[in-house]
Design a protein around this motif. Structure first.
Motif, PDB file in Angstrom:
ATOM      1  N   GLN A 120      25.589  32.587 -26.475  1.00 50.09           N
ATOM      2  CA  GLN A 120      25.934  31.535 -27.430  1.00 50.09           C
ATOM      3  C   GLN A 120      26.825  32.064 -28.549  1.00 50.09           C
ATOM      4  O   GLN A 120      27.700  31.346 -29.041  1.00 50.09           O
ATOM      5  N   SER A 121      26.653  33.343 -28.927  1.00 51.19           N
ATOM      6  CA  SER A 121      27.519  33.931 -29.959  1.00 51.19           C
ATOM      7  C   SER A 121      28.958  34.031 -29.465  1.00 51.19           C
ATOM      8  O   SER A 121      29.908  33.701 -30.185  1.00 51.19           O
ATOM      9  N   ARG A 122      29.126  34.470 -28.221  1.00 47.86           N
ATOM     10  CA  ARG A 122      30.484  34.621 -27.680  1.00 47.86           C
ATOM     11  C   ARG A 122      31.170  33.265 -27.487  1.00 47.86           C
ATOM     12  O   ARG A 122      32.357  33.122 -27.768  1.00 47.86           O
ATOM     13  N   ILE A 123      30.417  32.269 -26.996  1.00 40.53           N
ATOM     14  CA  ILE A 123      31.015  30.943 -26.808  1.00 40.53           C
ATOM     15  C   ILE A 123      31.541  30.406 -28.134  1.00 40.53           C
ATOM     16  O   ILE A 123      32.678  29.918 -28.214  1.00 40.53           O
ATOM     17  N   ALA A 124      30.730  30.503 -29.184  1.00 41.15           N
ATOM     18  CA  ALA A 124      31.154  29.997 -30.496  1.00 41.15           C
ATOM     19  C   ALA A 124      32.355  30.778 -31.020  1.00 41.15           C
ATOM     20  O   ALA A 124      33.307  30.190 -31.567  1.00 41.15           O
ATOM     21  N   LEU A 125      32.324  32.085 -30.853  1.00 39.90           N
ATOM     22  CA  LEU A 125      33.420  32.926 -31.354  1.00 39.90           C
ATOM     23  C   LEU A 125      34.723  32.620 -30.618  1.00 39.90           C
ATOM     24  O   LEU A 125      35.796  32.521 -31.237  1.00 39.90           O
ATOM     25  N   ILE A 126      34.631  32.457 -29.302  1.00 40.24           N
ATOM     26  CA  ILE A 126      35.823  32.144 -28.499  1.00 40.24           C
ATOM     27  C   ILE A 126      36.417  30.809 -28.936  1.00 40.24           C
ATOM     28  O   ILE A 126      37.629  30.669 -29.130  1.00 40.24           O
ATOM     29  N   MET A 127      35.555  29.804 -29.098  1.00 43.72           N
ATOM     30  CA  MET A 127      36.021  28.483 -29.525  1.00 43.72           C
ATOM     31  C   MET A 127      36.692  28.548 -30.891  1.00 43.72           C
ATOM     32  O   MET A 127      37.772  27.962 -31.109  1.00 43.72           O
ATOM     33  N   LEU A 128      36.086  29.283 -31.821  1.00 46.28           N
ATOM     34  CA  LEU A 128      36.632  29.372 -33.176  1.00 46.28           C
ATOM     35  C   LEU A 128      37.980  30.097 -33.194  1.00 46.28           C
ATOM     36  O   LEU A 128      38.949  29.612 -33.785  1.00 46.28           O
ATOM     37  N   LEU A 129      38.057  31.252 -32.549  1.00 49.32           N
ATOM     38  CA  LEU A 129      39.279  32.059 -32.628  1.00 49.32           C
ATOM     39  C   LEU A 129      40.424  31.444 -31.844  1.00 49.32           C
ATOM     40  O   LEU A 129      41.597  31.645 -32.180  1.00 49.32           O
ATOM     41  N   LYS A 130      40.106  30.684 -30.809  1.00 48.45           N
ATOM     42  CA  LYS A 130      41.159  30.008 -30.039  1.00 48.45           C
ATOM     43  C   LYS A 130      41.837  28.928 -30.890  1.00 48.45           C
ATOM     44  O   LYS A 130      43.047  28.693 -30.764  1.00 48.45           O
ATOM     45  N   ASN A 131      41.071  28.297 -31.760  1.00 49.31           N
ATOM     46  CA  ASN A 131      41.583  27.126 -32.486  1.00 49.31           C
ATOM     47  C   ASN A 131      41.850  27.358 -33.968  1.00 49.31           C
ATOM     48  O   ASN A 131      42.552  26.561 -34.584  1.00 49.31           O
ATOM     49  N   TYR A 132      41.279  28.424 -34.528  1.00 46.46           N
ATOM     50  CA  TYR A 132      41.363  28.604 -35.981  1.00 46.46           C
ATOM     51  C   TYR A 132      41.629  30.060 -36.354  1.00 46.46           C
ATOM     52  O   TYR A 132      41.250  30.981 -35.624  1.00 46.46           O
ATOM     53  N   ARG A 133      42.261  30.226 -37.507  1.00 44.52           N
ATOM     54  CA  ARG A 133      42.378  31.556 -38.108  1.00 44.52           C
ATOM     55  C   ARG A 133      41.374  31.640 -39.250  1.00 44.52           C
ATOM     56  O   ARG A 133      41.252  30.709 -40.048  1.00 44.52           O
ATOM     57  N   ILE A 134      40.672  32.761 -39.330  1.00 48.60           N
ATOM     58  CA  ILE A 134      39.631  32.965 -40.338  1.00 48.60           C
ATOM     59  C   ILE A 134      40.166  33.910 -41.411  1.00 48.60           C
ATOM     60  O   ILE A 134      40.638  35.015 -41.096  1.00 48.60           O
ATOM     61  N   ASN A 135      40.104  33.482 -42.669  1.00 53.98           N
ATOM     62  CA  ASN A 135      40.592  34.298 -43.789  1.00 53.98           C
ATOM     63  C   ASN A 135      39.530  34.385 -44.884  1.00 53.98           C
ATOM     64  O   ASN A 135      38.651  33.518 -44.994  1.00 53.98           O
ATOM     65  N   LEU A 136      39.635  35.426 -45.697  1.00 58.36           N
ATOM     66  CA  LEU A 136      38.795  35.515 -46.885  1.00 58.36           C
ATOM     67  C   LEU A 136      39.233  34.456 -47.888  1.00 58.36           C
ATOM     68  O   LEU A 136      40.401  34.068 -47.919  1.00 58.36           O
ATOM     69  N   SER A 137      38.295  34.009 -48.690  1.00 61.74           N
ATOM     70  CA  SER A 137      38.634  33.078 -49.763  1.00 61.74           C
ATOM     71  C   SER A 137      38.290  33.730 -51.103  1.00 61.74           C
ATOM     72  O   SER A 137      37.688  34.809 -51.143  1.00 61.74           O
ATOM     73  N   SER A 138      38.633  33.053 -52.172  1.00 61.69           N
ATOM     74  CA  SER A 138      38.310  33.591 -53.506  1.00 61.69           C
ATOM     75  C   SER A 138      36.788  33.622 -53.722  1.00 61.69           C
ATOM     76  O   SER A 138      36.294  34.333 -54.591  1.00 61.69           O
ATOM     77  N   LYS A 139      36.045  32.850 -52.914  1.00 64.75           N
ATOM     78  CA  LYS A 139      34.585  32.802 -53.031  1.00 64.75           C
ATOM     79  C   LYS A 139      33.885  33.721 -52.029  1.00 64.75           C
ATOM     80  O   LYS A 139      32.652  33.767 -51.998  1.00 64.75           O
ATOM     81  N   SER A 140      34.655  34.439 -51.199  1.00 66.63           N
ATOM     82  CA  SER A 140      34.033  35.332 -50.213  1.00 66.63           C
ATOM     83  C   SER A 140      33.336  36.494 -50.907  1.00 66.63           C
ATOM     84  O   SER A 140      33.869  37.048 -51.882  1.00 66.63           O
ATOM     85  N   PRO A 141      32.155  36.893 -50.416  1.00 72.55           N
ATOM     86  CA  PRO A 141      31.422  37.994 -51.057  1.00 72.55           C
ATOM     87  C   PRO A 141      32.005  39.360 -50.678  1.00 72.55           C
ATOM     88  O   PRO A 141      31.898  39.786 -49.526  1.00 72.55           O
ATOM     89  N   VAL A 142      32.662  39.992 -51.638  1.00 72.71           N
ATOM     90  CA  VAL A 142      33.198  41.342 -51.408  1.00 72.71           C
ATOM     91  C   VAL A 142      32.779  42.226 -52.566  1.00 72.71           C
ATOM     92  O   VAL A 142      33.183  41.978 -53.693  1.00 72.71           O
TER      93      VAL A 142
END
Length: 505
Positions: free
Chosen positions: A459-481
């Motif tokens: 289930q982790s791989r299915i979700a990750l594949i779906m997300l990365l195929k359709n979206y780019r993931i970036n840090l935001s100003s609210k991301s915890p770093v």
């Protein structure tokens, strides 16, 4: 005046008596020639109110040539395993001496606590044997379309949210996805938490994880003194959580039995065990154990509950942390996306079970997340009969608790150079072969490893594949770093939410 004098004398005599008592208790490891961390009166060398991961990590760093370090919780001697060969003995080679987790459960007052994770001895062996066929590759292939369908709903929900906002809190969103997956696959119930964040399944699951009944101090004492905690009728599950899940399971079982419904899912298997004490195997064989005993309704509910908890929380936390690392490491994100597109092109754009299994770098990325952020940062075992440590004269006595510092092992620079670096290539076949066979313990190992690891990875791989195929993931100003972990949580979980910018490709 005389009474005061007597009291003073009693205090004067009591202090050295108490001191001598602790000194005697704290000589346990010294008398056996085992290296140990010096305890302090009265809490020993492990403060029960402190975060377990940080406490155990300190002991791992104090390792010597001996295979473990001795410790004390209050006056109880415990072991922190520091040598990988010794850990392999515990988990695999000499497993029969260390079959139990040593986690307290109370089937009388807290029926949902008597689940596969906490059960001991023959009861655990019997149930594990009977439940194992649920998680074969054949069953995973059967459940794959169901998970894929919910992933498509997840994509639709995400698309709606992105119409009005770019920065999303992904931790809860991913937990809603995995809740719907587990609700469907385990209970055959549409949870609808993707549509409704306050759906009951999500509400009660979140309450159990995020609002434990007791604090760290009481929870640890319950495991150290299980008989005493049972006598006091202490529970690990909120009453309303128990009432909700017992009710849902009862409704589901009654409906399926009354209407003779077979779904070939986890609940179907549990119903078979309740009614027949056996299940139909993958090839139609009857899988059974030496002790034939039907599951009670309470035992059935407990197994459904732990599958629900294990399936939604561990996978959603893994996905959350994977997306966080991919936002930090755009080159790795691009490499994953390139592999996804390449494999999907081979399968005419359709994600199938075989296509997923060809995405090796995506799987390595998930494994590297679990290396850097093991969801269970400490693994537990209990010695069930006296055991002589291989190559020594030291006897580990029956009842002794063993703690395996998974997080510390995964961050040991001698095992994983530059351990804070996120590098999926650590899990290439050639690199895995070069490491010790128990250097990666996010799923445990041996006969008591995580029974649902195939399902969780799927289930982790299915979700990750779906997300990365359709979206780019970036840090935001609210991301915890940098990341801050919840010090009160039993599992490794980031504090607060996880805010990331998500951009449609």
């Amino acid at each position: 005046m005389e009474a005061l004098t007597v009291i003073l004398w009693l205090i004067i005599l009591l202090i050295p008596t108490i001191y001598l008592f602790f000194q005697k208790k704290y000589s346990y490891w010294k008398d056996r020639g085992v290296p140990y961390v010096e305890p302090k009166i009265p809490y020993g060398s492990m403060e029960v109110s402190r975060n377990m991961r940080k406490t155990v990590d300190v002991f791992y760093k104090a390792k010597s040539n001996f295979p473990f370090v001795g410790a004390y919780i209050l006056t109880t001697p415990v072991i922190v395993a520091t040598d990988l060969d010794f850990i392999k003995d515990i988990l695999i080679r000499d497993f029969n001496y260390f079959t139990d987790h040593g986690i307290s459960h109370n089937d009388r007052d807290d029926p949902l606590s008597a689940n596969l994770f906490a059960l001991e001895g023959q009861k655990w062996r019997t149930l594990r044997t009977k439940l194992s066929p649920t998680f074969t590759s054949g069953r995973m292939k059967f459940m794959f379309p169901t998970v894929l369908e919910i992933a498509d709903r997840f994509k639709d929900t995400l698309g709606e949210l992105l119409k009005t906002q770019q920065t999303l809190e992904v931790k809860d969103l991913l937990a809603r996805f995995t809740t719907d997956v587990i609700g469907t696959c385990a209970f055959g119930i549409e949870c609808n938490s993707l549509k409704d964040p306050d759906a009951e399944f999500r509400k009660y699951g979140r309450k159990h994880i995020e609002q434990p009944v007791h604090g760290l101090f009481i929870t640890r004492l319950m495991s150290i003194f299980p008989k005493f905690s049972k006598m006091l009728r202490l529970v690990r599950t909120h009453r309303d959580v128990t009432k909700f899940f017992m009710g849902i399971v009862r409704e589901t079982v009654t409906y399926r039995e009354k209407n003779n419904i077979r779904r070939n899912d986890f609940m179907d298997l549990l119903i078979q065990l309740k009614n027949h004490a056996s299940i139909e195997g993958e090839a139609g064989e009857n899988i059974d154990s030496k002790i034939i005993q039907k599951l009670t309704f309470e035992e059935l509910a407990a197994q459904a509950f732990v599958f629900f908890l294990g399936g939604f929380e561990t996978s959603s936390s893994t996905l959350t942390l994977t997306l966080y690392e991919l936002a930090l490491n755009q080159d790795i994100q691009d490499k994953c996306r390139a592999e996804i597109n390449c494999v999907l092109e081979k399968y005419n754009g359709k994600l199938t079970y075989d296509a997923m299994n060809e995405m090796h770098y995506v799987e390595q990325t998930v494994l590297e997340t679990l290396r850097k952020y093991p969801i269970l940062p400490v693994n537990f075992r209990k010695c069930v009969k006296d055991y002589q440590v291989r190559g020594t004269n030291v006897i580990i006595e029956k009842g002794t608790a063993i703690q395996i510092p998974v997080y510390a092992i995964h961050h040991d620079p001698e095992i994983y150079p530059d351990p804070e670096k996120f590098d999926p290539d650590r899990f290439s076949p050639e690199n895995v072969k070069q490491r010790h066979s128990v250097a990666f313990l996010s799923f445990g190992d041996g006969p008591r490893n995580c029974i649902g690891l195939r399902f969780g990875k799927m289930q982790s791989r299915i979700a990750l594949i779906m997300l990365l195929k359709n979206y780019r993931i970036n840090l935001s100003s609210k991301s915890p770093v940098p990341l801050v972990f919840n010090p009160k949580s039993f599992i490794l979980a980031p504090e607060g939410g996880m805010y990331l910018d998500i951009e449609k490709i």
